[in-house]
Motif scaffolding. Sequence first.
Motif, PDB file in Angstrom:
ATOM      1  N   ILE A 141     -47.786  94.684 -49.713  1.00  0.00           N
ATOM      2  CA  ILE A 141     -48.052  94.276 -51.097  1.00  0.00           C
ATOM      3  C   ILE A 141     -49.165  95.143 -51.689  1.00  0.00           C
ATOM      4  O   ILE A 141     -49.047  95.632 -52.818  1.00  0.00           O
ATOM      5  N   ASP A 142     -50.228  95.342 -50.923  1.00  0.00           N
ATOM      6  CA  ASP A 142     -51.355  96.143 -51.401  1.00  0.00           C
ATOM      7  C   ASP A 142     -50.915  97.573 -51.722  1.00  0.00           C
ATOM      8  O   ASP A 142     -51.267  98.112 -52.777  1.00  0.00           O
ATOM      9  N   ALA A 143     -50.168  98.193 -50.826  1.00  0.00           N
ATOM     10  CA  ALA A 143     -49.730  99.576 -51.035  1.00  0.00           C
ATOM     11  C   ALA A 143     -48.851  99.697 -52.276  1.00  0.00           C
ATOM     12  O   ALA A 143     -48.998 100.632 -53.079  1.00  0.00           O
ATOM     13  N   VAL A 162     -54.074  93.651 -59.954  1.00  0.00           N
ATOM     14  CA  VAL A 162     -53.697  92.848 -61.124  1.00  0.00           C
ATOM     15  C   VAL A 162     -54.814  92.907 -62.159  1.00  0.00           C
ATOM     16  O   VAL A 162     -54.559  93.087 -63.363  1.00  0.00           O
ATOM     17  N   LEU A 163     -56.051  92.781 -61.717  1.00  0.00           N
ATOM     18  CA  LEU A 163     -57.176  92.861 -62.657  1.00  0.00           C
ATOM     19  C   LEU A 163     -57.236  94.229 -63.331  1.00  0.00           C
ATOM     20  O   LEU A 163     -57.502  94.322 -64.542  1.00  0.00           O
ATOM     21  N   VAL A 164     -56.980  95.280 -62.581  1.00  0.00           N
ATOM     22  CA  VAL A 164     -56.952  96.622 -63.172  1.00  0.00           C
ATOM     23  C   VAL A 164     -55.819  96.712 -64.191  1.00  0.00           C
ATOM     24  O   VAL A 164     -56.000  97.239 -65.295  1.00  0.00           O
ATOM     25  N   ALA A 165     -54.648  96.196 -63.836  1.00  0.00           N
ATOM     26  CA  ALA A 165     -53.498  96.238 -64.744  1.00  0.00           C
ATOM     27  C   ALA A 165     -53.788  95.478 -66.037  1.00  0.00           C
ATOM     28  O   ALA A 165     -53.359  95.896 -67.120  1.00  0.00           O
ATOM     29  N   VAL A 166     -54.526  94.393 -65.934  1.00  0.00           N
ATOM     30  CA  VAL A 166     -54.908  93.635 -67.130  1.00  0.00           C
ATOM     31  C   VAL A 166     -55.822  94.475 -68.018  1.00  0.00           C
ATOM     32  O   VAL A 166     -55.760  94.379 -69.252  1.00  0.00           O
ATOM     33  N   VAL A 209     -46.516  90.246 -57.871  1.00  0.00           N
ATOM     34  CA  VAL A 209     -47.585  90.112 -56.871  1.00  0.00           C
ATOM     35  C   VAL A 209     -47.703  88.658 -56.402  1.00  0.00           C
ATOM     36  O   VAL A 209     -47.801  88.392 -55.195  1.00  0.00           O
ATOM     37  N   VAL A 210     -47.656  87.716 -57.324  1.00  0.00           N
ATOM     38  CA  VAL A 210     -47.758  86.302 -56.950  1.00  0.00           C
ATOM     39  C   VAL A 210     -46.561  85.889 -56.093  1.00  0.00           C
ATOM     40  O   VAL A 210     -46.728  85.207 -55.066  1.00  0.00           O
ATOM     41  N   ILE A 211     -45.369  86.285 -56.489  1.00  0.00           N
ATOM     42  CA  ILE A 211     -44.164  85.948 -55.710  1.00  0.00           C
ATOM     43  C   ILE A 211     -44.264  86.514 -54.302  1.00  0.00           C
ATOM     44  O   ILE A 211     -43.974  85.816 -53.315  1.00  0.00           O
ATOM     45  N   ALA A 212     -44.665  87.782 -54.188  1.00  0.00           N
ATOM     46  CA  ALA A 212     -44.780  88.400 -52.866  1.00  0.00           C
ATOM     47  C   ALA A 212     -45.778  87.647 -51.991  1.00  0.00           C
ATOM     48  O   ALA A 212     -45.528  87.421 -50.800  1.00  0.00           O
ATOM     49  N   HIS A 213     -46.899  87.247 -52.575  1.00  0.00           N
ATOM     50  CA  HIS A 213     -47.877  86.467 -51.810  1.00  0.00           C
ATOM     51  C   HIS A 213     -47.290  85.119 -51.392  1.00  0.00           C
ATOM     52  O   HIS A 213     -47.447  84.687 -50.248  1.00  0.00           O
ATOM     53  N   LEU A 217     -56.368  93.256 -52.183  1.00  0.00           N
ATOM     54  CA  LEU A 217     -56.301  94.502 -52.946  1.00  0.00           C
ATOM     55  C   LEU A 217     -55.254  94.387 -54.055  1.00  0.00           C
ATOM     56  O   LEU A 217     -55.469  94.850 -55.179  1.00  0.00           O
ATOM     57  N   ALA A 218     -54.153  93.737 -53.766  1.00  0.00           N
ATOM     58  CA  ALA A 218     -53.106  93.555 -54.777  1.00  0.00           C
ATOM     59  C   ALA A 218     -53.621  92.734 -55.951  1.00  0.00           C
ATOM     60  O   ALA A 218     -53.309  93.036 -57.110  1.00  0.00           O
ATOM     61  N   TYR A 219     -54.410  91.717 -55.685  1.00  0.00           N
ATOM     62  CA  TYR A 219     -54.976  90.929 -56.782  1.00  0.00           C
ATOM     63  C   TYR A 219     -55.992  91.741 -57.586  1.00  0.00           C
ATOM     64  O   TYR A 219     -56.094  91.594 -58.803  1.00  0.00           O
TER      65      TYR A 219
END
Length: 129
Positions: A84-86, A12-16, A71-75, A7-9
């Motif tokens: 991370i998702d929340a 990222v797509l939404v943020a882009v 997000v990448v660092i957290a993963h 969900l976090a990734y």
Amino acid sequence: MNFHLTLAYWCVLVAVALPYLCAYIAKAGAFGPRDNVTPRDWAARQSGWRARANAAQANSFEGLAFFIGAVVIAHQLGAQQGRIDALAVAYIVLRLMFIALYLRGANAARSAVWALAFLVNIAIVFAGR
């Protein structure tokens, strides 16, 4: 290999996509021809909500790198996926609020929401601790 986007990734797509949404808003329904030869000159001549939408586009691009990195660092640090998702969803909600407040010209509220989104990014980085 089992590949899936968390969900976090997806966030990222939404943020882009958010800066492009802001650009669309800035250009939507514009009277007269938009200058596609020098579009930045056209954008610089805009005022009101169109100018604010263009500024929200720039700010969305500026904040994107930190969010992606967080997000990448957290993963990579093995943070709990649910956390991370929340936090990523919270970031997207805050950024949508930020854009809406920017369009309305609600400067103080916009700045407060920006600060909250920034703090959420910091929380994402440290989610694995």
